[in-house]
Write a protein that holds these residues in place. Structure first.
Motif, short mmCIF file in Angstrom:
data_model
loop_
_atom_site.label_atom_id
_atom_site.label_comp_id
_atom_site.label_asym_id
_atom_site.label_seq_id
_atom_site.Cartn_x
_atom_site.Cartn_y
_atom_site.Cartn_z
N VAL A 220 52.60 90.24 47.35
CA VAL A 220 52.86 89.78 49.11
C VAL A 220 50.67 88.87 49.56
O VAL A 220 50.41 89.40 49.16
N PHE A 221 50.88 87.67 49.50
CA PHE A 221 49.58 87.27 50.20
C PHE A 221 49.97 86.60 51.67
O PHE A 221 50.64 85.74 52.01
N THR A 222 48.99 86.69 51.87
CA THR A 222 49.48 86.80 53.55
C THR A 222 47.79 86.31 54.44
O THR A 222 47.12 86.94 53.45
N ARG A 226 42.85 82.01 60.56
CA ARG A 226 42.65 80.51 60.34
C ARG A 226 43.21 81.24 58.65
O ARG A 226 42.30 81.26 58.25
N PRO A 227 43.80 79.78 58.47
CA PRO A 227 44.31 79.98 56.70
C PRO A 227 43.12 79.22 55.69
O PRO A 227 42.59 78.36 55.97
N PHE A 228 43.48 80.68 54.90
CA PHE A 228 41.95 79.54 53.74
C PHE A 228 42.81 78.22 53.01
O PHE A 228 41.90 77.60 52.64
N THR A 229 44.20 78.46 52.19
CA THR A 229 44.68 77.71 51.93
C THR A 229 45.06 76.23 53.16
O THR A 229 45.14 76.50 54.07
N GLY A 230 44.61 75.39 52.33
CA GLY A 230 44.75 73.92 53.16
C GLY A 230 43.49 73.99 53.23
O GLY A 230 42.76 72.80 52.51
N PRO A 231 42.14 74.35 53.98
CA PRO A 231 40.29 73.84 53.27
C PRO A 231 40.07 75.13 52.72
O PRO A 231 39.06 73.70 51.95
N PRO A 269 50.17 79.39 53.55
CA PRO A 269 49.23 79.62 54.21
C PRO A 269 49.83 81.28 55.12
O PRO A 269 49.12 82.36 54.80
N GLN A 270 51.16 81.08 54.68
CA GLN A 270 52.28 81.76 56.19
C GLN A 270 51.70 82.70 55.74
O GLN A 270 52.09 84.86 55.63
N TYR A 302 37.47 83.67 56.63
CA TYR A 302 39.05 83.71 56.87
C TYR A 302 39.36 85.01 55.75
O TYR A 302 38.39 85.34 55.04
N THR A 303 40.15 85.52 56.30
CA THR A 303 40.68 86.36 55.57
C THR A 303 42.16 86.15 55.04
O THR A 303 42.66 85.15 55.40
N VAL A 304 41.86 87.30 53.67
CA VAL A 304 42.85 86.60 53.28
C VAL A 304 44.07 88.39 52.18
O VAL A 304 42.83 88.98 52.14
N HIS A 305 44.78 88.74 52.84
CA HIS A 305 45.53 90.11 52.53
C HIS A 305 46.24 89.51 50.91
O HIS A 305 47.56 89.03 50.91
#
Length: 328
Positions: A220-222, A226-231, A269-270, A302-305
């Motif tokens: 699972v990606f969360t 502010r999401p990194f996916t997009g920018p 990104p959610q 940005y933080t990605v889990h």
């Protein structure tokens, strides 16, 4: 299987636990103390952890463990370590916990393994070092252990506090050990400095570290905040083995898009999910993440889990990636 409340088992299992702890930690065997005479030093699993067992919430990014360039200055967040270089692991110990406030010295150990969501205890962990006879006053104390960072991968850290009246009960599952013992903490945090339009690759391993011979789970990606996916863009290369398992499980997922034979892009990104992956106990299957920042990502943090869950939806483990522009 580990009890959901290890404190209730400690009196009955004191002799066996103390023998194992002595082998690994140099703690002299002692008669297990009555609850009112126990010390209780704990290391937080997350910012809402007050030492109760079993803990709740995230378990793989302990705020009480940080990797810094300096031995004397506690960094605000992990510094981006360099393979083959020198680093210092700062571990904050908290006293008292909810299970006793007696004074007692203990030993702090730190271990490492490959960056990933799972690792069996103890055979998939590597010893870094210890501080012996540590005195923890009321409040907190930060202990520093030097580390010559190995070459070859990125790493997860495990801290263990051991004293004669405050010993963990442990099995092969790192996540259960961490969840059920307030004196064990897991820190799977990776600082990712980026340059605009330059992919940054991070290896990651998935698998199964529990007592059951096989398991099925999801990745699972969360992206809190502010999401990194997009920018930016995130892809995962599952590699031939994991990709074959995913296809065999029906190629199920959400918030992902196939962009190659073994590669998927994270498009939601959610929440994004790669479902139906089967593992055998003790496996660690290699994959690769790629983070590419676009021009809009400049100046952002940005933080990605990346979290692995089992077929019941329970967290097995994960890695937290903290992305920021590379310092000039």
């Amino acid at each position: 299987m580990i009890s959901s409340n290890p404190r209730r088992r400690r009196t009955l299992l004191a002799s066996a636990v103390l023998a194992v702890a002595t082998l690994f930690a140099g703690v002299a065997p002692a008669v297990q103390a009555a609850p009112e005479a126990r010390s209780d030093v704990f290391i937080r699993d997350n910012g809402s952890d007050y030492g109760y067992e079993a803990s709740s919430g995230s378990l793989y990014s302990s705020p009480d463990i940080r990797v810094c360039f300096s031995a004397t200055i506690l960094c605000a967040t992990d510094d981006p370590i360099v393979q083959g270089g020198n680093a210092f692991i700062h571990v904050t110990l908290n006293r008292p916990g909810p299970y006793g406030d007696a004074y007692e010295k203990g030993n702090l150990q730190v271990w490492y393994t490959k960056q990933g969501t799972v690792a069996q205890w103890p055979n998939q962990w590597n010893y870094i070092g210890s501080k012996l006879d540590v005195d923890v006053p009321y409040g907190t104390k930060t202990v520093v252990i030097p580390w010559k960072v190995p070459i070859g991968s990125h790493f997860c850290l495990l801290a263990r506090w051991l004293s004669p009246t405050d010993l963990p009960t442990e099995g092969v599952s790192t996540s259960l050990n961490t969840r059920n013992n307030n004196n064990i903490a897991w820190h799977n945090v990776n600082a990712v400095p980026f340059k605009i339009k330059v992919p940054v690759i991070r290896p990651i391993v998935f698998g199964w570290h529990g007592p059951d011979p096989t398991a099925v789970g999801d990745i699972v990606f969360t992206q809190p905040g502010r999401p990194f996916t997009g920018p930016g863009r995130i892809t995962i290369d599952l590699g031939p083995d994991l990709a074959a398992r995913w296809r065999a499980g029906g190629a199920k997922g959400e918030g992902v898009e196939r962009v190659g034979e073994t590669e998927l892009a994270i498009v939601n990104p959610q929440r994004a999910r790669i479902s139906g992956l089967a593992f055998k106990a003790g496996e660690q299957i290699d994959a690769r993440l790629s983070f590419t920042a676009g021009a809009e990502a400049a100046g952002g943090q940005y933080t990605v889990h990346v979290t692995q869950v089992d077929q019941r939806g329970e967290e097995v483990g994960g890695v937290e990636y903290r992305l920021a522009a590379e310092r000039q």
